[in-house]
Design a protein around this motif. Sequence first.
Motif, short mmCIF file in Angstrom:
data_model
loop_
_atom_site.label_atom_id
_atom_site.label_comp_id
_atom_site.label_asym_id
_atom_site.label_seq_id
_atom_site.Cartn_x
_atom_site.Cartn_y
_atom_site.Cartn_z
N ARG A 102 38.14 36.28 52.03
CA ARG A 102 37.32 37.47 51.82
C ARG A 102 37.02 38.14 53.15
O ARG A 102 36.79 37.48 54.16
N THR A 103 36.98 39.46 53.10
CA THR A 103 36.67 40.27 54.28
C THR A 103 35.21 40.70 54.22
O THR A 103 34.82 41.42 53.30
N LYS A 133 42.16 38.70 50.43
CA LYS A 133 43.57 38.37 50.39
C LYS A 133 43.75 36.99 49.76
O LYS A 133 42.81 36.19 49.70
N LYS A 156 39.13 36.82 41.57
CA LYS A 156 37.98 37.08 42.46
C LYS A 156 36.92 35.99 42.39
O LYS A 156 36.26 35.70 43.39
N ALA A 181 43.39 40.90 40.95
CA ALA A 181 42.05 40.93 41.53
C ALA A 181 41.00 40.49 40.51
O ALA A 181 40.06 39.76 40.84
N LYS A 198 37.04 43.62 49.86
CA LYS A 198 38.47 43.33 49.97
C LYS A 198 38.68 41.83 50.20
O LYS A 198 37.87 41.16 50.83
N ASP A 212 46.28 43.57 50.21
CA ASP A 212 44.83 43.44 50.06
C ASP A 212 44.44 43.72 48.61
O ASP A 212 45.02 44.59 47.95
N TYR A 213 43.41 43.01 48.14
CA TYR A 213 42.88 43.22 46.79
C TYR A 213 41.42 43.65 46.91
O TYR A 213 40.73 43.29 47.86
N VAL A 214 40.98 44.41 45.94
CA VAL A 214 39.61 44.94 45.96
C VAL A 214 38.90 44.48 44.69
O VAL A 214 39.40 44.66 43.58
#
Length: 250
Positions: free
Chosen positions: A231-232, A4, A50, A46, A2, A67-69
Amino acid sequence: MKFKLNIPEPCHEDWQQMSPTQKGKFCASCQKEVIDFTKLSATEIARKTKNAKQLCGRFTSTQLEQDYVSTSQSSLSRLGIALGLGSIITVAQPGLAQEKRPTQESVLNLNSENEEEEKIDVVEALNNKMPICGFDEVIIITGNVTEETGLPLPGVNIIQQNTSNGTQTDFDGNFSIEISEEDFENEVFLQFSYVGFETVQVKINSEEKNQTLKLELSPGEALEGEVVIIRTNIFQRFLNLFRSNENKRY
């Protein structure tokens, strides 16, 4: 994984005054192309952001909050191998014999032998506004949705508020939706929503049987500037969770 999107220092240049490009507009102040993401879906955003570096973009406030994946290629490869093995195992299993059961047909005769079948001309009944069982009186709402420049907006979501009744505009921005007359016992609103534009609600008048709407959607509030990807780290999240649980013990 995930992540943002954030714009720490938004650009204050007028978007309308920038020169158009294939992907957005060109900012003469910072000498960079600003890519317009306001009309893209979360999946498209995304995919395009990315691996981006030094990206300058335009986003709505809603797009910056979500949130984006991003799915890595290795994950997709492992998923493909797993699905392939599953298919091989399924094919290799011996087929189970299935006993065919005889099909029994039953016919229900609703008409009595002494009664003649009553036939109703549906077209004539509708023209004469005759009540027919199974047919509700409806009001047909048609219209066209464009942006401020007059260009049609295809794919605009149109929902009757507090119901599941909805439709979308076609390639030319046209739409048609039927609303039951029973719904007009209360106020009826149609909600128009489209990515990158402000959501609009329109009250429908029940006095007219057929109505035509012409609607212009305004762009939603947007920010332009250099994009920072946050990034998470999943391992960091587990570590923080473990630390919080340890702190609760003491």
